[in-house]
Design a protein around this motif. Structure first.
Motif, PDB file in Angstrom:
ATOM      1  N   UNK A  66       0.818  -1.222   0.000  1.00  0.00           N
ATOM      2  CA  UNK A  66       0.000   0.000   0.000  1.00  0.00           C
ATOM      3  C   UNK A  66       0.846   1.263   0.000  1.00  0.00           C
ATOM      4  N   UNK A  67       1.635   1.452  -1.058  1.00  0.00           N
ATOM      5  CA  UNK A  67       2.507   2.617  -1.072  1.00  0.00           C
ATOM      6  C   UNK A  67       1.923   3.811  -1.794  1.00  0.00           C
ATOM      7  N   UNK A  68       1.166   3.514  -2.837  1.00  0.00           N
ATOM      8  CA  UNK A  68       0.806   4.609  -3.733  1.00  0.00           C
ATOM      9  C   UNK A  68      -0.550   5.179  -3.350  1.00  0.00           C
ATOM     10  N   UNK A  69      -0.782   6.425  -3.794  1.00  0.00           N
ATOM     11  CA  UNK A  69      -2.036   7.074  -3.428  1.00  0.00           C
ATOM     12  C   UNK A  69      -3.242   6.289  -3.915  1.00  0.00           C
ATOM     13  N   UNK A  70      -3.100   5.667  -5.127  1.00  0.00           N
ATOM     14  CA  UNK A  70      -4.246   4.920  -5.664  1.00  0.00           C
ATOM     15  C   UNK A  70      -4.603   3.765  -4.731  1.00  0.00           C
ATOM     16  N   UNK A  71      -3.588   3.058  -4.252  1.00  0.00           N
ATOM     17  CA  UNK A  71      -3.901   1.917  -3.380  1.00  0.00           C
ATOM     18  C   UNK A  71      -4.393   2.390  -2.024  1.00  0.00           C
ATOM     19  N   UNK A  72      -3.886   3.544  -1.563  1.00  0.00           N
ATOM     20  CA  UNK A  72      -4.358   4.072  -0.273  1.00  0.00           C
ATOM     21  C   UNK A  72      -5.830   4.424  -0.353  1.00  0.00           C
ATOM     22  N   UNK A  73      -6.241   4.959  -1.500  1.00  0.00           N
ATOM     23  CA  UNK A  73      -7.654   5.332  -1.657  1.00  0.00           C
ATOM     24  C   UNK A  73      -8.533   4.078  -1.625  1.00  0.00           C
ATOM     25  N   UNK A  74      -8.079   2.999  -2.264  1.00  0.00           N
ATOM     26  CA  UNK A  74      -8.857   1.750  -2.201  1.00  0.00           C
ATOM     27  C   UNK A  74      -8.889   1.214  -0.776  1.00  0.00           C
ATOM     28  N   UNK A  75      -7.768   1.382  -0.079  1.00  0.00           N
ATOM     29  CA  UNK A  75      -7.725   0.914   1.306  1.00  0.00           C
ATOM     30  C   UNK A  75      -8.823   1.599   2.115  1.00  0.00           C
ATOM     31  N   UNK A  76      -8.995   2.908   1.879  1.00  0.00           N
ATOM     32  CA  UNK A  76     -10.017   3.637   2.632  1.00  0.00           C
ATOM     33  C   UNK A  76     -11.423   3.107   2.342  1.00  0.00           C
ATOM     34  N   UNK A  77     -11.650   2.691   1.094  1.00  0.00           N
ATOM     35  CA  UNK A  77     -12.960   2.107   0.763  1.00  0.00           C
ATOM     36  C   UNK A  77     -13.193   0.865   1.621  1.00  0.00           C
ATOM     37  N   UNK A  78     -12.129   0.098   1.806  1.00  0.00           N
ATOM     38  CA  UNK A  78     -12.251  -1.140   2.592  1.00  0.00           C
ATOM     39  C   UNK A  78     -12.413  -0.836   4.078  1.00  0.00           C
ATOM     40  N   UNK A  79     -11.494   0.004   4.619  1.00  0.00           N
ATOM     41  CA  UNK A  79     -11.437   0.093   6.090  1.00  0.00           C
ATOM     42  C   UNK A  79     -12.554   0.934   6.696  1.00  0.00           C
ATOM     43  N   UNK A  80     -13.239   1.728   5.872  1.00  0.00           N
ATOM     44  CA  UNK A  80     -14.352   2.519   6.423  1.00  0.00           C
ATOM     45  C   UNK A  80     -15.664   1.734   6.383  1.00  0.00           C
ATOM     46  N   UNK A  81     -15.605   0.495   5.862  1.00  0.00           N
ATOM     47  CA  UNK A  81     -16.866  -0.240   5.681  1.00  0.00           C
ATOM     48  C   UNK A  81     -17.454  -0.713   7.019  1.00  0.00           C
ATOM     49  N   UNK A  82     -16.606  -0.850   8.049  1.00  0.00           N
ATOM     50  CA  UNK A  82     -17.112  -1.278   9.359  1.00  0.00           C
ATOM     51  C   UNK A  82     -18.143  -0.298   9.901  1.00  0.00           C
ATOM     52  N   UNK A  83     -17.957   0.986   9.611  1.00  0.00           N
ATOM     53  CA  UNK A  83     -18.873   2.010  10.120  1.00  0.00           C
ATOM     54  C   UNK A  83     -20.191   2.003   9.338  1.00  0.00           C
ATOM     55  N   UNK A  84     -20.137   1.544   8.084  1.00  0.00           N
ATOM     56  CA  UNK A  84     -21.400   1.421   7.324  1.00  0.00           C
ATOM     57  C   UNK A  84     -22.294   0.380   8.013  1.00  0.00           C
ATOM     58  N   UNK A  85     -21.651  -0.705   8.429  1.00  0.00           N
ATOM     59  CA  UNK A  85     -22.400  -1.785   9.082  1.00  0.00           C
ATOM     60  C   UNK A  85     -23.023  -1.288  10.390  1.00  0.00           C
ATOM     61  N   UNK A  86     -22.195  -0.655  11.257  1.00  0.00           N
ATOM     62  CA  UNK A  86     -22.724  -0.276  12.576  1.00  0.00           C
ATOM     63  C   UNK A  86     -23.747   0.862  12.491  1.00  0.00           C
ATOM     64  N   UNK A  87     -23.597   1.759  11.497  1.00  0.00           N
ATOM     65  CA  UNK A  87     -24.592   2.847  11.425  1.00  0.00           C
ATOM     66  C   UNK A  87     -25.955   2.265  11.063  1.00  0.00           C
ATOM     67  N   UNK A  88     -25.952   1.280  10.148  1.00  0.00           N
ATOM     68  CA  UNK A  88     -27.217   0.627   9.793  1.00  0.00           C
ATOM     69  C   UNK A  88     -27.773  -0.166  10.967  1.00  0.00           C
ATOM     70  N   UNK A  89     -26.881  -0.902  11.642  1.00  0.00           N
ATOM     71  CA  UNK A  89     -27.341  -1.719  12.777  1.00  0.00           C
ATOM     72  C   UNK A  89     -27.892  -0.837  13.907  1.00  0.00           C
ATOM     73  N   UNK A  90     -27.216   0.266  14.177  1.00  0.00           N
ATOM     74  CA  UNK A  90     -27.683   1.147  15.267  1.00  0.00           C
ATOM     75  C   UNK A  90     -29.054   1.742  14.899  1.00  0.00           C
ATOM     76  N   UNK A  91     -29.222   2.118  13.641  1.00  0.00           N
ATOM     77  CA  UNK A  91     -30.525   2.663  13.222  1.00  0.00           C
ATOM     78  C   UNK A  91     -31.603   1.580  13.396  1.00  0.00           C
ATOM     79  N   UNK A  92     -31.264   0.349  13.028  1.00  0.00           N
ATOM     80  CA  UNK A  92     -32.236  -0.754  13.191  1.00  0.00           C
ATOM     81  C   UNK A  92     -32.566  -0.972  14.670  1.00  0.00           C
ATOM     82  N   UNK A  93     -31.528  -0.961  15.524  1.00  0.00           N
ATOM     83  CA  UNK A  93     -31.752  -1.200  16.955  1.00  0.00           C
ATOM     84  C   UNK A  93     -32.625  -0.090  17.552  1.00  0.00           C
ATOM     85  N   UNK A  94     -32.397   1.146  17.111  1.00  0.00           N
ATOM     86  CA  UNK A  94     -33.224   2.262  17.614  1.00  0.00           C
ATOM     87  C   UNK A  94     -34.668   2.122  17.127  1.00  0.00           C
TER      88      UNK A  94
END
Ligand SMILES: Nc1ncnc2c1ncn2[C@@H]1O[C@H](COP(=O)(O)OP(=O)(O)O)[C@@H](O)[C@H]1O
Ligand SMILES: N[C@@H](CC(=O)OP(=O)(O)O)C(=O)O
Length: 386
Positions: A66-94
């Protein structure tokens, strides 16, 4: 724009340690509902479930270098996905509790950031969708840690960055309070997971909290504190599991300075055969690459640099062919000056293999090879308390 009494808005951020499983997430949802019943207008910010972001980083890093900016940007797509899951789950729980709630991802608002993937800065946030939703009695659940660049790519705010989402939203919405819910009941003068008799602060200033955070106290993201200082956001750090305990207030003025100790992992780079001029040039190159160098030393022809752990890939590009890279722990005594530490203590530390690397007006940083962490932490904690 929807009508909403901004001073009833309380932003509630739940970290990964508060969202370890569905049971914890439901408990957090209950706290939110109770707050709404008390007359607050909650706005929830969630991190990913505990451990999920680490797993996502590992998967991405196992895929490629993961050296180049292009790969870093893809990394962000991957690593921010955990928050997509919890935001949906929290809305469902509420919703399950009978509340009106909806998830909002960074790109949906949008939360616009710069293009420094993996460590982006928030440039602006469109809070209108949140205000409109709250005006209809809804509880927005915002995915922390993520944004979108003007190029339309997903970005992340740096590890621990959902605190920054929460404090930035609190600032822009002029929220009454920003509550950071975590697994400890406040900010202590050392990591309470490592030091049993660490002492809790009832209040700590933004400035002192920034020093603790920069030197490794994970409890609050240092970028969040920049927003807090600029907009004077009142912050409360409290435990999801003991919410009746007021925890620690982080605010502008507090009488007296906070004293304590923080620690974090750093990388130690040993580069042989550099003249002083070459070493200084290399330091400049690293700093131009925005690589934080905590300290450097020369011993004969060996130059040693101490950098952030996250700088590994970047440094390898500039210091190759590299010699040895060793993980170390950096300990920082906060609220004390170099002259406050008796000579005898300095000698004792040296005997234990603890090397001094850096000092500022009110802090002293030391490094040691990783194995000895706990013992040294407790010795330094005792020193800082006396
Ligand atoms: N000075 C400190 N005061 C309180 N907690 C600290 C401190 N330094 C480190 N920590 C650690 O920070 C952890 C909470 O931060 P983090 O793991 O990022 O939580 P979250 O997932 O809630 O964001 C605590 O479990 C505690 O061990
Ligand atoms: N999930 C992200 C962002 C974050 O803020 O995490 P936490 O609030 O659990 O420290 C991370 O692990 O870096």
């Amino acid at each position: 724009m929807g009508e909403i009494e901004n001073n009833t808005v309380v932003v509630k951020k739940f970290g990964g340690t508060s969202l370890n499983d569905i049971g914890c997430l439901k408990h957090a949802a209950q706290l939110v509902q109770e707050a709404q019943l008390r007359g607050e207008q909650p706005l929830v910010v969630v991190s990913a479930m505990g451990g999920v972001t680490n797993q996502l980083v590992q998967w991405a890093e196992n895929c490629c270098v993961l050296n180049m900016d292009a790969t870093k940007s893809e990394l962000d797509t991957v690593i921010t996905s955990g928050e997509q899951v919890t935001s949906g789950l929290m809305a469902l729980a509420l919703q399950d509790l009978g509340c009106r709630a909806a998830s909002f991802l960074g790109w949906q608002l949008p939360i616009l950031t710069d293009e420094v993937y993996r460590n982006a800065e928030i440039v602006s946030i469109n809070t209108l969708p949140l205000q409109n939703y709250m005006a209809t009695g809804g509880i927005p659940v915002v995915a922390g840690f993520q944004g979108i660049t003007k190029l339309g790519r997903i970005s992340s705010l740096g590890r621990g960055g959902s605190d920054t989402t929460a404090v930035a939203l609190s600032a822009l919405l002029k929220a009454r309070l920003c509550q950071i819910f975590t697994d400890v009941d406040g900010v202590y003068n050392a990591d309470p997971a490592c030091i049993q008799d660490a002492q809790k602060f009832d209040r700590i200033s933004y400035e002192d909290m920034t020093t603790f955070s920069r030197h490794g106290a994970k409890i609050l993201h240092d970028k969040a504190l920049q927003w807090a200082r600029r907009y004077k956001v009142p912050i409360q750090v409290l435990s999801t599991f003991a919410p009746e305990n007021p925890g620690t207030y982080v605010c502008e003025f507090v009488s007296g300075n906070a004293k304590g100790i923080a620690h974090k992992g750093v990388l130690c780079w040993k580069v042989p055969g550099l003249s002083r001029i070459k070493a200084e040039q290399l330091l400049q190159v690293l700093q131009n690459q925005l690589i934080s160098v905590w300290g450097w030393q020369r011993n004969g022809s060996m130059t040693t640099f101490f950098t952030e752990m996250s700088a590994k890939n970047n440094v390898q590009q500039y210091v190759l062919p590299t010699v040895s890279i060793l993980p170390h722990t950096m300990f920082t005594m906060i609220g004390v000056s170099f002259d406050d530490v008796p000579k005898q203590n300095q000698q004792d530390l040296r005997r234990m293999g603890v090397e001094y690397i850096f000092r500022s007006v009110n802090s002293i940083s030391y490094v040691v090879q990783e194995q000895a962490t706990m013992k040294i932490l407790s010795v330094l904690h005792k020193m800082v308390q006396t």
